[in-house]
Scaffold this active site. Sequence first.
Site, mmCIF file in Angstrom:
data_model
loop_
_atom_site.group_PDB
_atom_site.id
_atom_site.type_symbol
_atom_site.label_atom_id
_atom_site.label_comp_id
_atom_site.label_asym_id
_atom_site.label_seq_id
_atom_site.Cartn_x
_atom_site.Cartn_y
_atom_site.Cartn_z
ATOM 1 N N ASP A 103 0.858 -1.183 0.000
ATOM 2 C CA ASP A 103 0.000 0.000 0.000
ATOM 3 C C ASP A 103 0.888 1.225 0.000
ATOM 4 O O ASP A 103 1.923 1.247 0.673
ATOM 5 C CB ASP A 103 -0.960 0.000 1.196
ATOM 6 C CG ASP A 103 -0.256 -0.085 2.534
ATOM 7 O OD1 ASP A 103 0.046 0.981 3.106
ATOM 8 O OD2 ASP A 103 -0.017 -1.208 3.020
ATOM 9 N N ASP A 161 -10.091 3.363 5.188
ATOM 10 C CA ASP A 161 -9.003 3.309 6.166
ATOM 11 C C ASP A 161 -9.479 4.050 7.414
ATOM 12 O O ASP A 161 -9.501 5.267 7.465
ATOM 13 C CB ASP A 161 -7.759 3.978 5.568
ATOM 14 C CG ASP A 161 -6.567 3.994 6.520
ATOM 15 O OD1 ASP A 161 -6.705 3.506 7.647
ATOM 16 O OD2 ASP A 161 -5.506 4.510 6.115
ATOM 17 N N GLU A 165 -8.793 4.313 11.405
ATOM 18 C CA GLU A 165 -7.763 3.918 12.373
ATOM 19 C C GLU A 165 -7.403 5.078 13.279
ATOM 20 O O GLU A 165 -8.114 6.072 13.369
ATOM 21 C CB GLU A 165 -6.525 3.425 11.617
ATOM 22 C CG GLU A 165 -5.976 4.452 10.636
ATOM 23 C CD GLU A 165 -4.614 4.080 10.083
ATOM 24 O OE1 GLU A 165 -3.688 3.889 10.902
ATOM 25 O OE2 GLU A 165 -4.473 3.992 8.836
#
Length: 287
Positions: A87, A176, A178
């Site tokens: 990534d 994403d 987090e």
Amino acid sequence: MPVHRPGSPRPRRAFLAGALIAVCALVPITPASAAQSPDATSSAGATANAPTTPPRGTARMGMGVAAHDGQGGLPTGTRAAQTEGVDVASYQGNVSWTTLWNSGVRWSYNKASEGTYYTNPYFSQQYTGAYGVGMIRGAYHFATPDTTTGATQANYFVDHGGGWSADGRTLPGTLDIEWNPYGDTCYGKSTSGMVSWIRDFLNQYKARTGRNAVIYTSTTWWSQCTGNYAGFSANPLWIARYASTAGTLPAGWSTYTMWQYTSSGPTVGDHDKFNGAPDRVQALAKG
């Protein structure tokens, strides 16, 4: 022997000297070492050592994983049933995709957007570059639930590279979600508020693309900020854990689809394992 004449200044000098001594006796002398109090020194040191908040737009996958969850060890051995991936984000710049392909990397995700205020200036090179060497690739969105709604950010993501096409080479977009590098760990939301925000994003992404978005997260963050919510098992899980195993998964998932296992791998740093052979990566891409 000197002779004292009338009018000589000696008595006046004696008087002034005596007065000066008396004044000095009344003024406390501060030792040089006490010029700054321990509290002041401690405060100054704390300020100097305080972590700086990064600029908006610079967040990336796993930015806070090592600091919050630690890191130790790599996956032991090489499982034939796992496929290597990477990534990337803007901080890696123009990526050497040929080098990665020759090292065995077969899929990638590239940061497309963040919040509703940032798009990756290297996205085109990274996204098309991976495709050009034969990789199956996708895009991810770094969520900022404290700035706008989930649906608004899903739309921004799709409009800026996060869409999907049924070409067998495009993976569904990834949310994403987090550790917050800009402030409060859970972006100022309660666990129920966070679950609602995530649901809002996922529903809108599916409405726009017809696909269930992948969820990238760590078990510790998910437990803290969603209350270990178990209701998103229809979405593929991409787990972040820098260790020899993926460890305990968030509630609702019995297995992971992808695993980010290190931030210090060759060429680009962030390396991942797909839980399956290359044909399973392509199956996810096809939908």
